[in-house]
Design an enzyme around this catalytic site. Structure first.
Site, PDB file in Angstrom:
ATOM      1  N   LYS A  13       0.818  -1.219   0.000  1.00  0.00           N
ATOM      2  CA  LYS A  13       0.000   0.000   0.000  1.00  0.00           C
ATOM      3  C   LYS A  13       0.856   1.277   0.000  1.00  0.00           C
ATOM      4  O   LYS A  13       0.517   2.242  -0.682  1.00  0.00           O
ATOM      5  CB  LYS A  13      -0.893  -0.036   1.250  1.00  0.00           C
ATOM      6  CG  LYS A  13      -1.909   1.043   1.361  1.00  0.00           C
ATOM      7  CD  LYS A  13      -3.013   0.633   2.327  1.00  0.00           C
ATOM      8  CE  LYS A  13      -2.497   0.267   3.719  1.00  0.00           C
ATOM      9  NZ  LYS A  13      -2.418   1.428   4.614  1.00  0.00           N
ATOM     10  N   ARG A  88      -9.843   4.917  10.611  1.00  0.00           N
ATOM     11  CA  ARG A  88      -9.466   3.616  11.150  1.00  0.00           C
ATOM     12  C   ARG A  88     -10.645   2.945  11.839  1.00  0.00           C
ATOM     13  O   ARG A  88     -10.573   1.774  12.192  1.00  0.00           O
ATOM     14  CB  ARG A  88      -8.310   3.828  12.134  1.00  0.00           C
ATOM     15  CG  ARG A  88      -7.461   2.592  12.317  1.00  0.00           C
ATOM     16  CD  ARG A  88      -6.173   2.894  13.028  1.00  0.00           C
ATOM     17  NE  ARG A  88      -5.485   1.636  13.298  1.00  0.00           N
ATOM     18  CZ  ARG A  88      -5.655   0.925  14.402  1.00  0.00           C
ATOM     19  NH1 ARG A  88      -6.450   1.357  15.341  1.00  0.00           N
ATOM     20  NH2 ARG A  88      -5.007  -0.216  14.568  1.00  0.00           N
ATOM     21  N   ARG A 127      10.076 -13.631   3.743  1.00  0.00           N
ATOM     22  CA  ARG A 127      11.022 -12.541   3.986  1.00  0.00           C
ATOM     23  C   ARG A 127      12.160 -13.016   4.886  1.00  0.00           C
ATOM     24  O   ARG A 127      11.965 -13.784   5.819  1.00  0.00           O
ATOM     25  CB  ARG A 127      10.325 -11.366   4.664  1.00  0.00           C
ATOM     26  CG  ARG A 127       9.360 -10.698   3.746  1.00  0.00           C
ATOM     27  CD  ARG A 127       9.282  -9.233   3.993  1.00  0.00           C
ATOM     28  NE  ARG A 127       8.750  -8.918   5.315  1.00  0.00           N
ATOM     29  CZ  ARG A 127       8.401  -7.685   5.654  1.00  0.00           C
ATOM     30  NH1 ARG A 127       8.537  -6.695   4.797  1.00  0.00           N
ATOM     31  NH2 ARG A 127       7.924  -7.447   6.851  1.00  0.00           N
ATOM     32  N   ARG A 160      12.375 -12.737  10.545  1.00  0.00           N
ATOM     33  CA  ARG A 160      12.094 -11.867  11.683  1.00  0.00           C
ATOM     34  C   ARG A 160      10.896 -12.390  12.482  1.00  0.00           C
ATOM     35  O   ARG A 160      10.014 -13.049  11.929  1.00  0.00           O
ATOM     36  CB  ARG A 160      11.817 -10.442  11.209  1.00  0.00           C
ATOM     37  CG  ARG A 160      12.971  -9.885  10.386  1.00  0.00           C
ATOM     38  CD  ARG A 160      12.744  -8.436  10.054  1.00  0.00           C
ATOM     39  NE  ARG A 160      11.385  -8.205   9.566  1.00  0.00           N
ATOM     40  CZ  ARG A 160      10.882  -7.002   9.350  1.00  0.00           C
ATOM     41  NH1 ARG A 160      11.599  -5.937   9.606  1.00  0.00           N
ATOM     42  NH2 ARG A 160       9.668  -6.864   8.874  1.00  0.00           N
ATOM     43  N   ARG A 171      -2.240 -10.250  12.707  1.00  0.00           N
ATOM     44  CA  ARG A 171      -2.326  -8.882  12.163  1.00  0.00           C
ATOM     45  C   ARG A 171      -3.403  -8.801  11.087  1.00  0.00           C
ATOM     46  O   ARG A 171      -4.120  -7.809  10.989  1.00  0.00           O
ATOM     47  CB  ARG A 171      -0.975  -8.459  11.586  1.00  0.00           C
ATOM     48  CG  ARG A 171      -0.001  -8.005  12.656  1.00  0.00           C
ATOM     49  CD  ARG A 171       1.392  -7.853  12.102  1.00  0.00           C
ATOM     50  NE  ARG A 171       1.495  -6.810  11.086  1.00  0.00           N
ATOM     51  CZ  ARG A 171       2.390  -6.816  10.109  1.00  0.00           C
ATOM     52  NH1 ARG A 171       3.244  -7.807   9.999  1.00  0.00           N
ATOM     53  NH2 ARG A 171       2.427  -5.834   9.246  1.00  0.00           N
TER      54      ARG A 171
END
Ligand SMILES: [Zn+2]
Length: 220
Positions: A13, A88, A127, A160, A171
């Site tokens: 985004k 939000r 990642r 990570r 999330r």
């Protein structure tokens, strides 16, 4: 032109916001930047927000709305703006609508970058980071030259904590819980859904087309 950009974590985004800002000559405003600017300027709002954040609290709708109202009154927003990360909550969306009406501004174009959770999980769990130079790799899209080793210093790459599947799924759940009701509130006639699972340049083109289609509709 008032653009609102919604999309799950890891959907790219931020990159798309920068592109849209350049394409339509409007500032891309993220709530994080807006808060930092207000705090740095030392305004009353900034002081309130930073003291709440310093105590680890969530800044309430009233303060967030006031900071947004102040930010979009600045000269660089005269020709429109893009908001990333706001509204939000549904109450924020309601208040934002009232604000736009008050200022005689048009309804926002709501862009929803839709990406399947499984695709985001696959991308994000691929990642890897170099513990020495912090460079980020992706085993799917940007692998290192030698498997498992940083191109720059040869250190062993690591996943990570944030990129563990359980953390990502959590999330994503939080994102859907927050964003679902907001998109519903704007309704299908206002929300332009773009397939965000494609390559970044294809997503860019699709967003541009969606914005232009929305502009034509509102001009009619
Ligand atoms: Zn490295």
């Amino acid at each position: 032109m008032i653009l609102l950009l919604f999309g799950p974590p890891g959907c790219g985004k931020g990159t798309q916001a920068v592109f849209l800002a350049g394409r339509f000559h409007i500032p891309a405003i993220s709530t994080g930047e807006m808060f930092r600017a207000e705090c740095q300027a030392g305004t009353e709002l900034g002081k309130q927000a930073s003291s709440i954040m310093a105590q680890g609290g969530l800044v309430g709708d009233e303060i967030v709305n006031a900071i947004v109202a102040s930010r979009i009154s600045k000269a660089d927003c005269a020709g429109g703006f893009l908001l990333d990360g706001y509204p939000r909550t549904v109450p924020q969306a309601i208040e934002f609508s009232a604000l736009l009406q008050q200022k005689g501004l048009p309804n926002p174009v709501v862009i929803h970058l839709d990406v399947a959770d499984d695709l985001l999980v696959a991308r994000l769990t691929a990642r890897r980071q170099c513990p020495q130079c912090k460079r980020i790799y992706n085993l799917l899209s940007q692998p290192p030259k030698l498997a498992g080793k940083c191109d720059d210093d040869g250190a062993a790459l690591m996943a990570r904590e944030d990129d563990q599947e359980a953390v990502i799924r959590q999330r994503l759940r939080a994102y859907h819980e927050l964003t679902g009701p907001i998109l519903e509130w704007y309704g299908p006639s206002a929300v332009r859904t773009v397939d965000g699972g494609k390559a970044p340049d294809q997503v860019t083109r699709a967003i541009q087309q969606a914005v232009e289609a929305a502009q034509r509709t509102s001009a009619e």
